[in-house]
Write an enzyme that holds these catalytic residues in place. Structure first.
Site, PDB file in Angstrom:
ATOM      1  N   ASP A  90      84.680 101.426  99.992  1.00  0.00           N
ATOM      2  CA  ASP A  90      84.675 100.844 101.329  1.00  0.00           C
ATOM      3  C   ASP A  90      84.376  99.354 101.277  1.00  0.00           C
ATOM      4  O   ASP A  90      83.281  98.945 100.904  1.00  0.00           O
ATOM      5  CB  ASP A  90      83.631 101.562 102.187  1.00  0.00           C
ATOM      6  CG  ASP A  90      83.653 101.124 103.642  1.00  0.00           C
ATOM      7  OD1 ASP A  90      84.611 100.427 104.036  1.00  0.00           O
ATOM      8  OD2 ASP A  90      82.727 101.504 104.378  1.00  0.00           O
ATOM      9  N   ASP A 269      90.463  96.071 105.511  1.00  0.00           N
ATOM     10  CA  ASP A 269      89.440  97.101 105.356  1.00  0.00           C
ATOM     11  C   ASP A 269      89.999  98.355 104.707  1.00  0.00           C
ATOM     12  O   ASP A 269      90.894  98.999 105.247  1.00  0.00           O
ATOM     13  CB  ASP A 269      88.848  97.437 106.728  1.00  0.00           C
ATOM     14  CG  ASP A 269      87.811  98.535 106.657  1.00  0.00           C
ATOM     15  OD1 ASP A 269      86.949  98.469 105.760  1.00  0.00           O
ATOM     16  OD2 ASP A 269      87.853  99.452 107.490  1.00  0.00           O
TER      17      ASP A 269
END
Length: 397
Positions: A90, A269
């Site tokens: 992440d 992201d």
């Protein structure tokens, strides 16, 4: 330091979106987007002294990662001897933690700091205790005394053990008691002299098969075998709240002359599945493509005839234009079952961010977008790099 590539164990448990299909996936993405938009307790990348360029791929350390269809995971060892954990990669968060599935058993290298940890992701939460321990990403990527969270309670993380957070270090502020911030795995690899630069290169190959090791995560530099042309580096945006994450400025056109999103701030992201655009831009895209909203999946869908007429999206980033082809804009048809969709139906990965223009975060370039470009997350120089790959124009979907 030699260049090593480690083939991760494939992600073998239930896919995160399998139960609720695309609607659950959309809910997760939008909940995550709302977290970004709120920007609570988060700040931009910390100021560091640049340590030079990333260097050639021959002197770097690369680790293969697994594309699970909706998330990216890799195997990470914790402790001595190490227990292997499957962690989500992440770039939108920075804490590394375990314990959502496989239990943590302290070893001789484990140290209980006495601190507590609480992290919210919008689409999930974790709370527990903080330890420092030996973390092994590869045979030559071993981190001593890495701060990690050990979960006693989690929500939203079925089928994985936790998160490998590789976002800006300031995102850890306010997450651990009695602690200003927790250095990320990349920060500690750099500080301990294991890698030459405080940056990460990420490569994903588009795939129409779930649970395959089709990506590479390079710590400390870039892998020149994984991209074509040159890497275009742009400074991180000053616009808040995008500036609190891996935020950049870009504009987007549908076809060569139809701008649907003027130059504005947003983020890149890995933790977001779809390509999300501010509501106004999304509606323009829907109108131009003629797509309709599918009631089963919640995604836009088009006919085969409309697909033949679908135009490329063009992303204008730092003076360079990147083409996002019609095939890149659709969900892999071989993976429609993940969406609870129909076989052969064409679903678009462009979706509504759920907020209007002017928020300071007007797009999220997620899962589908990242599979078409090589990206570099440079904490040391506060910049993000983008390059094309051999798969930018692939027709795999």
């Amino acid at each position: 330091m030699s260049h090593i590539v480690i083939r991760a164990i494939p992600f073998a448990t239930q896919l995160r979106a399998a139960k609720g299909g695309a609607k659950e996936l959309l809910e997760r993405d939008r909940a995550r987007a709302q977290k970004f938009l709120a920007g609570k307790s988060h700040h931009g990348p910390s100021h560091r002294v640049p340590s030079g360029t990333g260097g050639s791929s021959a002197s770097l350390n690369s680790i293969d990662v697994t594309d699970s269809g909706v998330t990216y995971t890799m195997q990470v060892g914790v402790g001595n001897p190490a227990t292997q954990y499957t962690l989500l990669i992440d770039t939108g968060s920075s804490n590394t933690w375990i314990g959502a599935d496989t239990a943590y058993h302290p070893t001789s290298s484990s140290h209980d700091t006495g601190n507590t940890i609480n992290v919210s992701y919008g689409s999930g939460t974790m709370s527990g205790k903080e330890y420092t321990d030996t973390v092994t990403l590869g045979s030559k990527l071993v981190i001593q005394n890495q701060g990690i969270g050990v979960a006693s309670s989690t929500q939203g993380f079925q089928g994985v053990d936790g998160i490998l957070g590789i976002g800006p270090v300031d995102l850890t502020q306010g997450t651990v008691s009695n602690t200003q911030e927790v250095p990320t795995v990349t920060d500690n690899l750099y500080a301990q002299g294991t890698i030459p630069s405080d940056l990460i290169g990420i490569f994903y190959e588009p795939s129409s098969t779930a649970n395959v090791a089709n990506g590479e995560l390079t710590f400390g530099g870039t892998d020149s075998t994984k991209y074509t042309g040159s890497i275009n580096f742009v400074p991180l945006t000053d616009a808040s709240p995008a500036s609190k994450y891996w935020g950049i400025n870009q504009s987007v056109s549908y076809g060569t002359g139809n701008t649907i999103l003027n130059t504005t701030a947003g983020i890149v992201d890995t933790g977001t599945t779809l390509l999300l655009l501010a509501t106004e831009a999304f509606r323009t895209y829907q109108r131009e493509t003629g797509a309709i909203l599918d009631p089963i999946t919640g995604l836009l869908t088009i006919t085969s005839h409309q697909y033949k007429d679908l135009k490329s999206l063009y992303f204008h980033i730092g003076g360079v234009t990147y083409e996002f082809t019609p095939n890149a804009q659709i969900w892999p048809r071989a993976l429609n079952s993940i969406l609870n969709g129909h076989d052969g139906q064409i679903y678009l990965i462009v979706s509504d961010l759920g907020s209007s223009l002017g928020t300071g975060l007007n797009f999220i370039n997620g899962f589908g977008w990242l599979q078409r470009f090589y990206t570099v997350y440079d904490t040391g120089k506060k910049q993000l790099g983008v390059a094309t790959t051999a798969y930018t124009n692939a027709d795999t979907n």
